[in-house]
Design a protein around this motif. Structure first.
Motif, PDB file in Angstrom:
ATOM      1  N   GLY A  11       0.823  -1.209   0.000  1.00 33.62           N
ATOM      2  CA  GLY A  11       0.000   0.000   0.000  1.00 33.62           C
ATOM      3  C   GLY A  11       0.857   1.259   0.000  1.00 33.62           C
ATOM      4  N   PRO A  12       0.190   2.417   0.088  1.00 32.83           N
ATOM      5  CA  PRO A  12       0.882   3.689  -0.152  1.00 32.83           C
ATOM      6  C   PRO A  12       1.711   4.206   1.019  1.00 32.83           C
ATOM      7  N   GLY A  13       1.865   3.447   2.067  1.00 29.05           N
ATOM      8  CA  GLY A  13       2.806   3.871   3.105  1.00 29.05           C
ATOM      9  C   GLY A  13       2.234   3.913   4.510  1.00 29.05           C
ATOM     10  N   LYS A  87       6.664  -4.377  -0.881  1.00 30.97           N
ATOM     11  CA  LYS A  87       6.776  -3.293  -1.854  1.00 30.97           C
ATOM     12  C   LYS A  87       5.764  -2.199  -1.564  1.00 30.97           C
ATOM     13  N   GLY A  88       6.017  -1.012  -2.079  1.00 35.57           N
ATOM     14  CA  GLY A  88       5.019   0.051  -1.994  1.00 35.57           C
ATOM     15  C   GLY A  88       3.880  -0.225  -2.956  1.00 35.57           C
ATOM     16  N   GLY A  89       2.667   0.126  -2.550  1.00 33.93           N
ATOM     17  CA  GLY A  89       1.524   0.022  -3.456  1.00 33.93           C
ATOM     18  C   GLY A  89       1.220  -1.412  -3.829  1.00 33.93           C
ATOM     19  N   ASP A  90       0.987  -1.642  -5.119  1.00 38.42           N
ATOM     20  CA  ASP A  90       0.721  -2.980  -5.637  1.00 38.42           C
ATOM     21  C   ASP A  90       1.979  -3.475  -6.373  1.00 38.42           C
ATOM     22  N   PRO A  91       2.310  -4.761  -6.195  1.00 37.33           N
ATOM     23  CA  PRO A  91       3.554  -5.257  -6.818  1.00 37.33           C
ATOM     24  C   PRO A  91       3.555  -5.180  -8.345  1.00 37.33           C
ATOM     25  N   TYR A  92       2.366  -5.187  -8.942  1.00 39.67           N
ATOM     26  CA  TYR A  92       2.284  -5.236 -10.400  1.00 39.67           C
ATOM     27  C   TYR A  92       2.029  -3.874 -11.044  1.00 39.67           C
ATOM     28  N   VAL A  93       2.054  -2.807 -10.251  1.00 41.76           N
ATOM     29  CA  VAL A  93       1.923  -1.472 -10.834  1.00 41.76           C
ATOM     30  C   VAL A  93       3.274  -0.771 -10.696  1.00 41.76           C
ATOM     31  N   PHE A  94       4.044  -0.748 -11.757  1.00 41.16           N
ATOM     32  CA  PHE A  94       5.392  -0.167 -11.746  1.00 41.16           C
ATOM     33  C   PHE A  94       6.197  -0.651 -10.543  1.00 41.16           C
ATOM     34  N   VAL A 117      -2.844  -1.936  -2.037  1.00 35.92           N
ATOM     35  CA  VAL A 117      -3.571  -0.721  -2.419  1.00 35.92           C
ATOM     36  C   VAL A 117      -2.610   0.150  -3.218  1.00 35.92           C
ATOM     37  N   THR A 118      -2.928   0.356  -4.493  1.00 34.40           N
ATOM     38  CA  THR A 118      -1.976   1.115  -5.313  1.00 34.40           C
ATOM     39  C   THR A 118      -2.112   2.625  -5.095  1.00 34.40           C
ATOM     40  N   SER A 119      -0.976   3.287  -5.062  1.00 33.85           N
ATOM     41  CA  SER A 119      -0.985   4.745  -4.900  1.00 33.85           C
ATOM     42  C   SER A 119      -1.673   5.423  -6.083  1.00 33.85           C
ATOM     43  N   ALA A 120      -1.708   4.744  -7.231  1.00 34.47           N
ATOM     44  CA  ALA A 120      -2.301   5.349  -8.426  1.00 34.47           C
ATOM     45  C   ALA A 120      -3.766   5.713  -8.193  1.00 34.47           C
ATOM     46  N   LEU A 167       2.577   8.419 -12.275  1.00 32.65           N
ATOM     47  CA  LEU A 167       3.462   8.089 -11.162  1.00 32.65           C
ATOM     48  C   LEU A 167       4.896   8.422 -11.574  1.00 32.65           C
ATOM     49  N   MET A 168       5.715   8.709 -10.582  1.00 32.82           N
ATOM     50  CA  MET A 168       7.146   9.010 -10.830  1.00 32.82           C
ATOM     51  C   MET A 168       7.286  10.159 -11.837  1.00 32.82           C
ATOM     52  N   GLY A 169       6.394  11.127 -11.765  1.00 34.70           N
ATOM     53  CA  GLY A 169       6.340  12.119 -12.835  1.00 34.70           C
ATOM     54  C   GLY A 169       6.814  13.513 -12.465  1.00 34.70           C
ATOM     55  N   ARG A 196       3.447  12.813  -1.006  1.00 31.86           N
ATOM     56  CA  ARG A 196       3.485  12.088   0.277  1.00 31.86           C
ATOM     57  C   ARG A 196       2.091  11.688   0.775  1.00 31.86           C
ATOM     58  N   GLY A 197       1.321  11.064  -0.112  1.00 32.27           N
ATOM     59  CA  GLY A 197      -0.044  10.671   0.233  1.00 32.27           C
ATOM     60  C   GLY A 197      -0.103   9.820   1.487  1.00 32.27           C
ATOM     61  N   PHE A 198      -1.076  10.101   2.323  1.00 26.45           N
ATOM     62  CA  PHE A 198      -1.352   9.357   3.559  1.00 26.45           C
ATOM     63  C   PHE A 198      -0.331   9.601   4.666  1.00 26.45           C
ATOM     64  N   PRO A 224       7.983  11.417  -3.267  1.00 23.27           N
ATOM     65  CA  PRO A 224       6.990  10.753  -4.106  1.00 23.27           C
ATOM     66  C   PRO A 224       5.714  11.586  -4.250  1.00 23.27           C
ATOM     67  N   ALA A 225       5.212  11.626  -5.459  1.00 22.83           N
ATOM     68  CA  ALA A 225       3.987  12.365  -5.714  1.00 22.83           C
ATOM     69  C   ALA A 225       3.219  11.705  -6.854  1.00 22.83           C
ATOM     70  N   VAL A 226       1.910  11.839  -6.807  1.00 21.91           N
ATOM     71  CA  VAL A 226       1.044  11.372  -7.888  1.00 21.91           C
ATOM     72  C   VAL A 226       0.446  12.603  -8.562  1.00 21.91           C
TER      73      VAL A 226
HETATM   74  N1  SAH Z   1       3.841  -0.104  -6.966  1.00 17.97           N
HETATM   75  C1  SAH Z   1       3.579   1.260  -6.532  1.00 17.97           C
HETATM   76  C2  SAH Z   1       4.196   2.296  -7.448  1.00 17.97           C
HETATM   77  C3  SAH Z   1       5.701   2.247  -7.509  1.00 17.97           C
HETATM   78  S1  SAH Z   1       6.378   3.545  -8.448  1.00 17.97           S
HETATM   79  C4  SAH Z   1       2.063   1.460  -6.377  1.00 17.97           C
HETATM   80  O1  SAH Z   1       1.278   0.632  -6.828  1.00 17.97           O
HETATM   81  O2  SAH Z   1       1.695   2.464  -5.757  1.00 17.97           O
HETATM   82  C5  SAH Z   1       6.684   4.777  -7.207  1.00 17.97           C
HETATM   83  C6  SAH Z   1       5.750   5.968  -7.402  1.00 17.97           C
HETATM   84  O3  SAH Z   1       4.488   5.717  -6.794  1.00 17.97           O
HETATM   85  C7  SAH Z   1       6.227   7.249  -6.772  1.00 17.97           C
HETATM   86  O4  SAH Z   1       7.184   7.917  -7.562  1.00 17.97           O
HETATM   87  C8  SAH Z   1       4.938   8.036  -6.698  1.00 17.97           C
HETATM   88  O5  SAH Z   1       4.562   8.529  -7.964  1.00 17.97           O
HETATM   89  C9  SAH Z   1       3.955   6.942  -6.338  1.00 17.97           C
HETATM   90  N2  SAH Z   1       3.724   6.829  -4.879  1.00 17.97           N
HETATM   91  C10 SAH Z   1       3.821   5.705  -4.140  1.00 17.97           C
HETATM   92  N3  SAH Z   1       3.464   5.935  -2.853  1.00 17.97           N
HETATM   93  C11 SAH Z   1       3.122   7.250  -2.796  1.00 17.97           C
HETATM   94  C12 SAH Z   1       2.650   8.108  -1.747  1.00 17.97           C
HETATM   95  N4  SAH Z   1       2.453   7.673  -0.511  1.00 17.97           N
HETATM   96  N5  SAH Z   1       2.381   9.400  -2.058  1.00 17.97           N
HETATM   97  C13 SAH Z   1       2.571   9.875  -3.302  1.00 17.97           C
HETATM   98  N6  SAH Z   1       3.023   9.117  -4.319  1.00 17.97           N
HETATM   99  C14 SAH Z   1       3.284   7.820  -4.084  1.00 17.97           C
END
Ligand code: SAH
Length: 258
Positions: A11-13, A87-94, A117-120, A167-169, A196-198, A224-226
């Motif tokens: 998840g997102p952190g 991993k952060g977020g979902d393993p299959y999203v970047f 939970v994907t950050s996307a 993402l990563m933008g 820095r979501g959440f 990190p930012a979306v």
């Molecule tokens: N697998 C992850 C994405 C990995 S790529 C997922 O599904 O979320 C890393 C990018 O995710 C970061 O550069 C940023 O764009 C985004 N990201 C992940 N966690 C974030 C957070 N808490 N706040 C803002 N952006 C986040």
């Protein structure tokens, strides 16, 4: 006896956004290899029997090259351990989850993938932005801004409608904004950047397409930012502030919410 690997979407952190399955996997781990963006503050409690290895990736340089992470996963599992790759977020999203699964398959190591939970989706949501909204947007596209998009990709994105999530933008935002404008996206299209979501210092910056680059510069936006591009951004609210207030606050520039 061969061990096994569990790829865990963290998840997102925020720790509460770990799944029940993730917490369970951590609880039975012998080794945890974790990333910078995964929730790792209380790993020692969540994975009490595990060796904790930070393979965290700082933007711009990888703490451990991907091949070495894969070699470590396989080596620990072949030594009979339960390896959790958090991993952060979902393993299959970047998240390079696919590559790590293939590495396990090649080595004959059993591997399971737990979604996260994907950050996307979740990070825009944390700023009140729904990616779809009846009558406003019925599709969303998630793209990596790690490298600049090609002109062709920008043309397609500008013509697609719906919501664009990047993402990563942060570093490639100028090319994105210029490219979308060049291919006909309205200068008034709202854009949000949620950093820095959440986390306690989450911050949302909103401007229109023509003003987002100077706004991001003034705000000192960092990873990190979306990034979200689309009419749904008008539905944003951060704390007590609406999208309109966020945009107005600095006359279309640097609308910054704490
Ligand atoms: N697998 C992850 C994405 C990995 S790529 C997922 O599904 O979320 C890393 C990018 O995710 C970061 O550069 C940023 O764009 C985004 N990201 C992940 N966690 C974030 C957070 N808490 N706040 C803002 N952006 C986040």
């Amino acid at each position: 006896m061969t061990g096994r690997v569990t790829l865990v979407g963290g998840g997102p952190g925020r720790e509460e956004l770990l799944t029940v399955a993730a917490v369970r996997a951590l609880g039975s781990a012998d080794v945890v290899l974790y990333d910078r963006l995964a929730p790792h503050a209380r790993l020692a409690e969540l994975a009490p029997d595990a060796d904790l290895v930070d393979v965290g990736k700082q933007p711009g340089h990888h703490a451990l090259p991907q091949e070495e992470i894969e070699a470590l996963l396989v080596a620990h599992a072949l030594a009979g351990r339960h390896v959790v790759r958090l991993k952060g977020g979902d393993p299959y999203v970047f998240g390079r989850g696919g590559e790590e699964v293939l590495a396990c398959h090649r080595a004959g190591v059993p591997v399971e993938v737990l979604p996260g939970v994907t950050s996307a989706v979740a990070v825009p949501g944390a700023a009140g932005i729904p990616l779809t909204h009846r009558g406003v947007s019925r599709l969303f596209t998630v793209v990596s801004g790690h490298a600049p998009l090609s002109d062709d990709e920008l043309r397609h994105l500008a013509g697609l409608g719906g919501t664009i999530v990047v993402l990563m933008g942060v570093n490639t935002l100028p090319q994105l904004a210029a490219g979308l404008a060049r291919h006909g996206m309205a200068a008034s299209m709202p854009v949000a950047i949620i950093e820095r979501g959440f986390r306690c210092d989450q911050r949302t910056t909103i401007a229109d397409l023509s003003g987002i680059v100077p706004a991001a510069g003034l705000a000192g936006v960092s990873s990190p930012a979306v990034i979200v591009v689309g009419e749904v951004v008008r539905l944003a609210h951060d704390g007590d502030r609406s999208a309109a207030e966020l945009m107005e606050r600095a006359a279309g520039f640097a609308a910054v919410a704490p």
